[in-house]
Design an enzyme around this catalytic site. Structure first.
Site, PDB file in Angstrom:
ATOM      1  N   ASN A 197      70.127  75.494  31.225  1.00  0.00           N
ATOM      2  CA  ASN A 197      71.315  74.779  31.102  1.00  0.00           C
ATOM      3  C   ASN A 197      72.029  75.044  29.819  1.00  0.00           C
ATOM      4  OD1 ASN A 197      73.464  73.261  31.283  1.00  0.00           O
ATOM      5  ND2 ASN A 197      72.236  71.379  31.357  1.00  0.00           N
ATOM      6  N   TRP A 198      72.897  75.907  29.761  1.00  0.00           N
ATOM      7  CA  TRP A 198      73.606  76.221  28.349  1.00  0.00           C
ATOM      8  C   TRP A 198      74.562  75.200  27.652  1.00  0.00           C
ATOM      9  CZ3 TRP A 198      75.211  82.199  28.151  1.00  0.00           C
ATOM     10  CH2 TRP A 198      74.060  82.900  28.183  1.00  0.00           C
ATOM     11  N   LYS A 199      74.759  74.185  28.797  1.00  0.00           N
ATOM     12  CA  LYS A 199      75.549  73.305  28.335  1.00  0.00           C
ATOM     13  C   LYS A 199      77.013  73.726  28.041  1.00  0.00           C
ATOM     14  CE  LYS A 199      71.817  70.267  27.400  1.00  0.00           C
ATOM     15  NZ  LYS A 199      71.293  68.777  27.261  1.00  0.00           N
TER      16      LYS A 199
ATOM     17  N   SER B 171      63.772  67.775  26.879  1.00  0.00           N
ATOM     18  CA  SER B 171      63.354  68.230  25.552  1.00  0.00           C
ATOM     19  C   SER B 171      61.959  69.096  25.884  1.00  0.00           C
ATOM     20  CB  SER B 171      62.888  66.996  24.815  1.00  0.00           C
ATOM     21  OG  SER B 171      64.089  66.289  24.612  1.00  0.00           O
TER      22      SER B 171
ATOM     23  N   GLY C 145      67.461  72.601  28.664  1.00  0.00           N
ATOM     24  CA  GLY C 145      68.725  72.552  27.778  1.00  0.00           C
ATOM     25  C   GLY C 145      68.788  73.221  26.329  1.00  0.00           C
ATOM     26  N   GLY C 146      68.547  72.466  25.311  1.00  0.00           N
ATOM     27  CA  GLY C 146      68.722  72.821  23.963  1.00  0.00           C
ATOM     28  C   GLY C 146      67.854  74.068  23.726  1.00  0.00           C
TER      29      GLY C 146
ATOM     30  N   GLY D  18      67.982  65.995  25.601  1.00  0.00           N
ATOM     31  CA  GLY D  18      68.196  66.300  24.177  1.00  0.00           C
ATOM     32  C   GLY D  18      67.804  65.345  22.859  1.00  0.00           C
TER      33      GLY D  18
ATOM     34  N   GLU E 219      74.034  64.032  32.081  1.00  0.00           N
ATOM     35  CA  GLU E 219      75.229  64.008  31.089  1.00  0.00           C
ATOM     36  C   GLU E 219      76.687  63.717  31.733  1.00  0.00           C
ATOM     37  OE1 GLU E 219      74.417  67.539  28.745  1.00  0.00           O
ATOM     38  OE2 GLU E 219      72.631  66.558  27.848  1.00  0.00           O
TER      39      GLU E 219
ATOM     40  N   HIS F 228      73.667  66.224  37.221  1.00  0.00           N
ATOM     41  CA  HIS F 228      73.209  66.074  35.669  1.00  0.00           C
ATOM     42  C   HIS F 228      73.642  64.896  35.092  1.00  0.00           C
ATOM     43  CE1 HIS F 228      72.131  67.004  31.542  1.00  0.00           C
ATOM     44  NE2 HIS F 228      71.442  68.044  32.009  1.00  0.00           N
TER      45      HIS F 228
ATOM     46  N   GLU G   5      64.465  64.635  35.457  1.00  0.00           N
ATOM     47  CA  GLU G   5      64.917  64.472  34.258  1.00  0.00           C
ATOM     48  C   GLU G   5      65.269  63.202  33.700  1.00  0.00           C
ATOM     49  OE1 GLU G   5      66.733  68.525  32.968  1.00  0.00           O
ATOM     50  OE2 GLU G   5      68.610  67.116  33.559  1.00  0.00           O
TER      51      GLU G   5
END
Ligand code: PEP
Length: 258
Positions: free
Chosen positions: A10-12, A217, A238-239, A176, A98, A96, A170
């Site tokens: 997930n490049w967000k 994470s 993600g990150g 994150g 977020e 998601h 998640e």
């Protein structure tokens, strides 16, 4: 049948210009494409889907979007429909946290259910995210929250369609933050709450057939621990997915299962 692990990136809201997305993809594409035993999905921002799709053409790396609207078209300014995405992508992340956290109407349980149905109806594979927040976790409500989200998102979805879905557990407090769940906890929640809810909805066979990822994470260091867990069928990353060592992370994920 053993479940094939699946790793999704997930490049967000990053790498949203063609030049930077393409440059990054060129760094990781060959390495990712050589990895066996793992399905791989990249989920970049909408703005670069066309550019990335063109570069993934002859690879075994799939493409996903980060959200979609359930209506096929019409007066929904700023939205992108599952029907539009189906021409470009194979997967779409839905629900998601977020998004759930900041858009109560568009990301309510019934709205996510409509998105899941629309995605499946257009041949897309949903990557359906569920997870509890810190307060719910501390109050011992993880099972209630997670199983409730699974059941709400899949309401009215037929068993054969549900088997096509990817679920991602998640825990919101892990996304994150650098504080991942322990592999044992992820394994327990996926087995008890995610597969438990699937079994209630569809029976044991379907519950055992659906692939369930862990997300929150995930790093190159901790991925082997998650992949070693019998209930964990991969990760939503993600990150760490927008760093060049994502290839090492993917290799480590595959190696942990081989
Ligand atoms: C995510 O975006 O779904 C996620 C799990 O992010 P991170 O890996 O950065 O925690």
């Amino acid at each position: 049948m053993p479940r094939k692990p699946i790793l999704a990136a997930n490049w967000k809201m990053n790498l949203g210009r063609d030049e930077e997305a393409i440059a990054f993809l060129r760094k990781i594409r060959r390495g990712l494409n050589e990895i066996e035993g793992l399905d791989l999905v990249l989920c970049p921002p909408f703005t670069v889907l066309y550019a990335i799709a063109a570069l993934l053409g002859r690879t075994r790396i799939a493409l996903g979007a980060q959200d979609a609207h359930w209506e096929p078209g019409g007066a929904h300014t700023g939205e992108i429909s599952t029907a539009m995405l189906a021409r470009l992508c194979q997967y779409v992340i839905l629900g998601h946290s977020e998004r759930r956290a900041t858009r109560s109407e568009l990301e309510s349980d019934p709205a996510i259910n409509r998105k899941v149905q629309a995605a499946l109806g257009h041949g897309l594979t949903p990557i359906l995210c569920v997870g509890e927040n810190l307060e719910q976790n501390r109050a011992g409500r993880t099972d209630e929250i997670v199983s409730g989200q699974v059941k709400a998102a899949l309401a009215g979805v037929a068993p054969k369609q549900a088997e096509r879905c990817i679920l991602a557990y998640e825990p919101i407090w892990a996304i994150g933050t650098g504080e991942a769940a322990t592999p044992a906890d992820a394994n327990r929640v996926i087995g008890l709450s995610v597969r438990g809810a699937l079994a209630e909805l569809y029976g044991e066979d379907t519950a055992l057939a659906v692939r369930v990822q862990y997300g929150g994470s995930v790093t190159v260091e901790n991925i082997p621990g998650f992949m070693a867990m019998p209930e964990v069928d991969g990760a939503l990353v993600g990150g760490a997915s927008i760093r060049p060592d994502f290839v090492d992370l993917a290799r480590a994920a595959a190696a942990a299962r081989s």
